[in-house]
Scaffold this active site. Structure first.
Site, short mmCIF file in Angstrom:
data_model
loop_
_atom_site.label_atom_id
_atom_site.label_comp_id
_atom_site.label_asym_id
_atom_site.label_seq_id
_atom_site.Cartn_x
_atom_site.Cartn_y
_atom_site.Cartn_z
N VAL A 163 0.73 -1.24 0.06
CA VAL A 163 0.12 0.00 0.12
C VAL A 163 0.83 1.16 -0.09
O VAL A 163 0.60 2.32 0.31
CB VAL A 163 -0.79 0.14 1.38
CG1 VAL A 163 -1.75 -1.21 1.13
CG2 VAL A 163 -0.18 -0.05 2.78
N HIS A 194 -4.40 -4.48 -2.31
CA HIS A 194 -4.93 -4.23 -1.14
C HIS A 194 -5.10 -2.89 -0.80
O HIS A 194 -5.02 -2.12 0.24
CB HIS A 194 -3.81 -4.74 -0.16
CG HIS A 194 -3.97 -6.44 0.18
ND1 HIS A 194 -2.79 -7.03 0.62
CD2 HIS A 194 -4.75 -7.23 -0.21
CE1 HIS A 194 -3.00 -8.46 0.43
NE2 HIS A 194 -4.26 -8.52 -0.10
P1 OAD Z 1 5.24 -10.78 4.15
O1 OAD Z 1 5.60 -9.89 5.23
O2 OAD Z 1 4.05 -12.08 4.53
O3 OAD Z 1 6.41 -11.64 3.57
C1 OAD Z 1 7.25 -10.98 3.04
C2 OAD Z 1 8.17 -11.91 2.09
O4 OAD Z 1 9.34 -11.12 1.73
C3 OAD Z 1 8.81 -13.08 3.09
O5 OAD Z 1 8.70 -14.22 2.04
C4 OAD Z 1 10.21 -12.67 3.04
O6 OAD Z 1 11.18 -13.68 3.12
C5 OAD Z 1 10.61 -11.76 1.81
N1 OAD Z 1 11.42 -10.97 1.98
C6 OAD Z 1 12.18 -10.05 3.00
N2 OAD Z 1 13.08 -9.39 2.87
C7 OAD Z 1 13.28 -9.34 1.50
C8 OAD Z 1 13.89 -8.93 0.53
N3 OAD Z 1 15.10 -7.90 0.64
N4 OAD Z 1 13.96 -9.00 -0.95
C9 OAD Z 1 13.04 -9.88 -1.33
N5 OAD Z 1 12.16 -10.66 -0.33
C10 OAD Z 1 12.21 -10.39 0.82
O7 OAD Z 1 4.29 -9.90 3.10
P2 OAD Z 1 3.36 -10.13 2.30
O8 OAD Z 1 3.46 -11.61 1.54
O9 OAD Z 1 3.43 -8.94 1.22
O10 OAD Z 1 -2.18 -7.59 3.80
O11 OAD Z 1 1.90 -10.34 2.89
C11 OAD Z 1 0.66 -10.38 2.26
C12 OAD Z 1 -0.42 -9.65 3.20
O12 OAD Z 1 -0.24 -9.79 4.28
C13 OAD Z 1 -0.08 -8.14 3.17
O13 OAD Z 1 -0.42 -7.35 1.77
C14 OAD Z 1 -0.81 -7.51 4.30
C15 OAD Z 1 -0.40 -8.67 5.23
O14 OAD Z 1 -1.27 -8.85 6.10
C16 OAD Z 1 -3.10 -6.62 4.35
O15 OAD Z 1 -2.68 -5.58 4.83
C17 OAD Z 1 -4.46 -7.05 3.76
#
Ligand code: OAD
Length: 250
Positions: free
Chosen positions: A104, A120
């Site tokens: 977001v 989202h």
């Molecule tokens: P997450 O916080 O669940 O996952 C982040 C991912 O990024 C993990 O798999 C990490 O291993 C990876 N990661 C960390 N550092 C990184 C880097 N430098 N480069 C690449 N990858 C990296 O985030 P989302 O999958 O986006 O929803 O979470 C999904 C949703 O959960 C969000 O949109 C939010 C949250 O609750 C809402 O707000 C509705």
């Protein structure tokens, strides 16, 4: 050159329609903490208590004080990093049609990406729950919480809380891209939140090559991902951008 990077270069240059799906990990190098994993937001606070729409409606001041206020401070000043810039470059070079983002933070748009589907919603605008007026987030101060509109109504961010529906247009366009794309670049998402996490599965079922960029494996890696590029998004996407040949002019 590393085999996986070469495989990804081939997949991206062959594909006639490529879309990216991004998550919080792509913005970590911009100083925005992820939701899950070490140092993450949900490690410090309970999302059911602060990120669910029922919690917000019950006590908006508390949700603003504990979660939204802190998020706004980080997001108001965050800048795009190398990974956002690489995706914008892919779009300019005709290698990428759109970015579906769960974030977001508007960093894809700030990096120059033109077609960004905000799955989202966005924190860039706050909407008054009484009169419906939308105001740019950066124009609203946090002196008193919850922030109030001139009409006296409470502002909420224009993003999706747990318990709310995905904006219809975003869901529709994402499904369409996922079912038509020939390659999907999945960057920095834990692929644990539905329905966003279904998009790579849908793409795979329709024959797309799934390229995943993440420092750690996710539920997609073993059975859905075709090419896993292990590492931080900034380094991996810059490497990929360098490795894709620019066609000669004329
Ligand atoms: P997450 O916080 O669940 O996952 C982040 C991912 O990024 C993990 O798999 C990490 O291993 C990876 N990661 C960390 N550092 C990184 C880097 N430098 N480069 C690449 N990858 C990296 O985030 P989302 O999958 O986006 O929803 O979470 C999904 C949703 O959960 C969000 O949109 C939010 C949250 O609750 C809402 O707000 C509705």
């Amino acid at each position: 050159m590393e085999t996986n990077i070469l495989d990804a270069v081939h997949a991206l240059t062959r594909s006639r329609l490529t879309v990216a799906l991004t998550g919080a990990g792509i913005s970590v190098e911009s100083g925005i903490p992820p939701f899950r994993g070490p140092g993450s937001l949900w490690e410090k606070i309970d999302p059911t208590e602060f990120a669910h729409i029922d919690a917000f409606m019950k006590n908006p001041a508390r949700v603003w004080e504990v979660l939204m206020g802190a998020m706004k401070k980080v997001l108001d000043t965050a800048r795009p990093n190398k990974a956002h810039l690489a995706l914008a470059e892919f779009e300019r070079r005709g290698l990428l049609s759109a970015v579906i983002t769960q974030n977001v933070d508007s960093l894809h748009q700030k990096a120059g990406s033109q077609d960004v589907i905000e799955f989202h919603g966005t924190f860039a605008t706050l909407v008054c729950m009484a009169c419906g007026k939308a105001t740019p987030s950066e124009e609203i101060g946090l002196e008193s919480l919850p922030p109030l509109c001139a009409c006296g109504g409470i502002y909420r961010p224009d993003c999706v809380f747990f318990g709310e529906n995905i904006p219809m247009e975003a869901l529709g366009r994402s499904r369409e891209f996922a079912s038509q794309c020939e390659a999907m670049l999945v960057v920095g998402t834990s692929a644990t939140v539905q329905p966003a996490a279904m998009m790579p599965v849908l793409a795979k079922q329709n024959g797309a090559t799934i390229i995943e960029v993440n420092p750690t494996p996710t539920p997609l890696t073993a059975g859905v991902t075709d090419i896993f590029l292990k590492g931080n998004a900034g380094a991996v996407l810059s490497r990929l951008a360098e490795a894709i040949p620019i066609p000669a002019r004329g």
